[in-house]
Scaffold this motif. Structure first.
Motif, PDB file in Angstrom:
ATOM      1  N   VAL A   1     112.205  35.428 132.223  1.00 30.31           N
ATOM      2  CA  VAL A   1     113.000  34.016 132.002  1.00 30.31           C
ATOM      3  C   VAL A   1     113.412  33.705 130.779  1.00 30.31           C
ATOM      4  O   VAL A   1     112.875  34.077 129.898  1.00 30.31           O
ATOM      5  CB  VAL A   1     111.873  32.795 132.408  1.00 30.31           C
ATOM      6  N   ASN A   2     114.700  33.250 130.579  1.00 29.23           N
ATOM      7  CA  ASN A   2     115.270  33.192 129.269  1.00 29.23           C
ATOM      8  C   ASN A   2     116.300  32.104 129.306  1.00 29.23           C
ATOM      9  O   ASN A   2     116.671  31.661 130.437  1.00 29.23           O
ATOM     10  CB  ASN A   2     115.897  34.343 128.695  1.00 29.23           C
ATOM     11  N   GLN A   3     116.651  31.529 128.027  1.00 31.06           N
ATOM     12  CA  GLN A   3     117.698  30.276 127.947  1.00 31.06           C
ATOM     13  C   GLN A   3     117.123  29.069 128.664  1.00 31.06           C
ATOM     14  O   GLN A   3     118.061  28.346 129.241  1.00 31.06           O
ATOM     15  CB  GLN A   3     118.892  30.888 128.624  1.00 31.06           C
ATOM     16  N   LYS A   4     115.964  28.690 128.736  1.00 33.29           N
ATOM     17  CA  LYS A   4     115.510  27.493 129.415  1.00 33.29           C
ATOM     18  C   LYS A   4     114.542  26.736 127.946  1.00 33.29           C
ATOM     19  O   LYS A   4     114.324  27.595 127.247  1.00 33.29           O
ATOM     20  CB  LYS A   4     114.445  27.791 130.353  1.00 33.29           C
ATOM     21  N   TYR A   5     114.258  25.573 128.243  1.00 29.90           N
ATOM     22  CA  TYR A   5     113.343  25.156 127.193  1.00 29.90           C
ATOM     23  C   TYR A   5     111.877  25.526 127.554  1.00 29.90           C
ATOM     24  O   TYR A   5     111.413  25.829 126.509  1.00 29.90           O
ATOM     25  CB  TYR A   5     113.346  23.420 127.214  1.00 29.90           C
ATOM     26  N   PHE A   6     111.360  25.483 128.423  1.00 30.91           N
ATOM     27  CA  PHE A   6     110.213  26.004 128.692  1.00 30.91           C
ATOM     28  C   PHE A   6     110.764  27.372 129.749  1.00 30.91           C
ATOM     29  O   PHE A   6     110.972  27.161 130.828  1.00 30.91           O
ATOM     30  CB  PHE A   6     109.299  25.169 129.669  1.00 30.91           C
ATOM     31  N   GLY A   7     109.940  28.387 129.453  1.00 32.13           N
ATOM     32  CA  GLY A   7     110.276  29.577 130.349  1.00 32.13           C
ATOM     33  C   GLY A   7     109.373  29.500 131.539  1.00 32.13           C
ATOM     34  O   GLY A   7     109.781  29.233 132.619  1.00 32.13           O
ATOM     35  N   VAL A   8     108.035  29.467 131.307  1.00 32.89           N
ATOM     36  CA  VAL A   8     107.100  28.931 132.405  1.00 32.89           C
ATOM     37  C   VAL A   8     106.041  27.899 131.997  1.00 32.89           C
ATOM     38  O   VAL A   8     105.675  28.270 131.038  1.00 32.89           O
ATOM     39  CB  VAL A   8     106.264  30.302 132.867  1.00 32.89           C
ATOM     40  N   ILE A   9     105.970  27.064 132.737  1.00 34.59           N
ATOM     41  CA  ILE A   9     105.026  25.848 132.442  1.00 34.59           C
ATOM     42  C   ILE A   9     104.066  25.642 133.528  1.00 34.59           C
ATOM     43  O   ILE A   9     104.538  25.749 134.693  1.00 34.59           O
ATOM     44  CB  ILE A   9     105.927  24.732 132.084  1.00 34.59           C
ATOM     45  N   PHE A  10     102.783  25.514 133.407  1.00 32.05           N
ATOM     46  CA  PHE A  10     101.749  25.129 134.075  1.00 32.05           C
ATOM     47  C   PHE A  10     101.482  23.690 133.649  1.00 32.05           C
ATOM     48  O   PHE A  10     100.716  23.587 132.566  1.00 32.05           O
ATOM     49  CB  PHE A  10     100.671  26.014 134.176  1.00 32.05           C
TER      50      PHE A  10
END
Length: 222
Positions: A126-135
């Motif tokens: 995952v790239n170019q997002k504010y949060f790549g992965v969020i739990f």
């Protein structure tokens, strides 16, 4: 009424076949592809709201979307296997909102004030997002083999318990690689091990406020 032996055998055989068919349906993995995408072209996403094993099955190596969230999960007992595919967008936004573009790559959040559990996200880039992965509000779950780079925050955890983050690469982010955010919550008994958290602009791993019983081992920062 007694059945003849041949009818008993036939009945038993059919019962076994039907049961086996039902079990195979229950265990079938669900592909995430163009048939179950939501949204409009350029701003599409997948929504997982039931237990099961799901995998990215798009024909391209890269899935581009500017939607607020590329994949949203709000159910317990979910496995998401990215199969090495890439989720990307137009770049991390300067600020975030519940409807803004490019906020979340993968967001695991029950949508209410409860914790879901037994969610696993693995083998994904995952790239170019504010949060790549969020739990958020998650317990007894895993993030494994995920690469979260060139986001604002690579892997972000809030209101989580007994989460394992292992074998991930969370580097070259504009904020931090992995964040345990204890603001207005307590994150208890989480383990972050064997991850590459190098070359982030802020911190490799950031523990903010209340994070008791955290275990951090073998997370190189180059």
């Amino acid at each position: 009424v007694k059945r003849a032996p041949q009818f008993q055998t036939l009945f038993l055989t059919l019962s076994i076949l039907i049961l086996g068919h039902l079990i195979s349906i229950a265990r079938a993995d669900t592909p995430l592809d163009s048939s179950n995408l939501l949204g409009i072209p350029g701003s599409q996403y997948w929504y997982i709201n039931g237990p099961g094993t799901y995998y990215l099955a798009i024909s391209e190596e890269v899935f581009y979307t500017t939607h607020n969230c590329a994949i949203r999960i709000d159910s317990s007992n979910v496995i998401l296997d990215g199969r090495g595919k890439i989720i990307t967008g137009s770049g991390p936004p300067a600020s975030i909102s519940e409807t803004g573009a490019d906020v979340y790559g993968v967001r695991v959040n029950p949508g209410e004030d409860i914790q879901i559990e037994k969610v696993e996200v693995r083998n994904l880039i995952v790239n170019q997002k504010y949060f790549g992965v969020i739990f958020e509000r998650v317990k007894n779950s895993k993030i494994e083999g995920v690469t979260a780079s060139e986001n604002r925050q690579g892997i972000y955890l809030w209101d989580v318990d007994a989460i394992t983050v292992t074998g991930c690469t969370a580097n070259n982010n504009f904020g931090s690689g992995i964040v345990l955010d204890g603001d207005n919550c307590v994150n208890d008994s989480n383990e972050i091990a064997n991850n590459d958290v190098s070359n982030n602009d802020e911190f490799g791993i950031m523990l903010w406020l209340l994070n008791p019983n955290s275990i951090l081992t073998k997370n190189p920062v180059h």
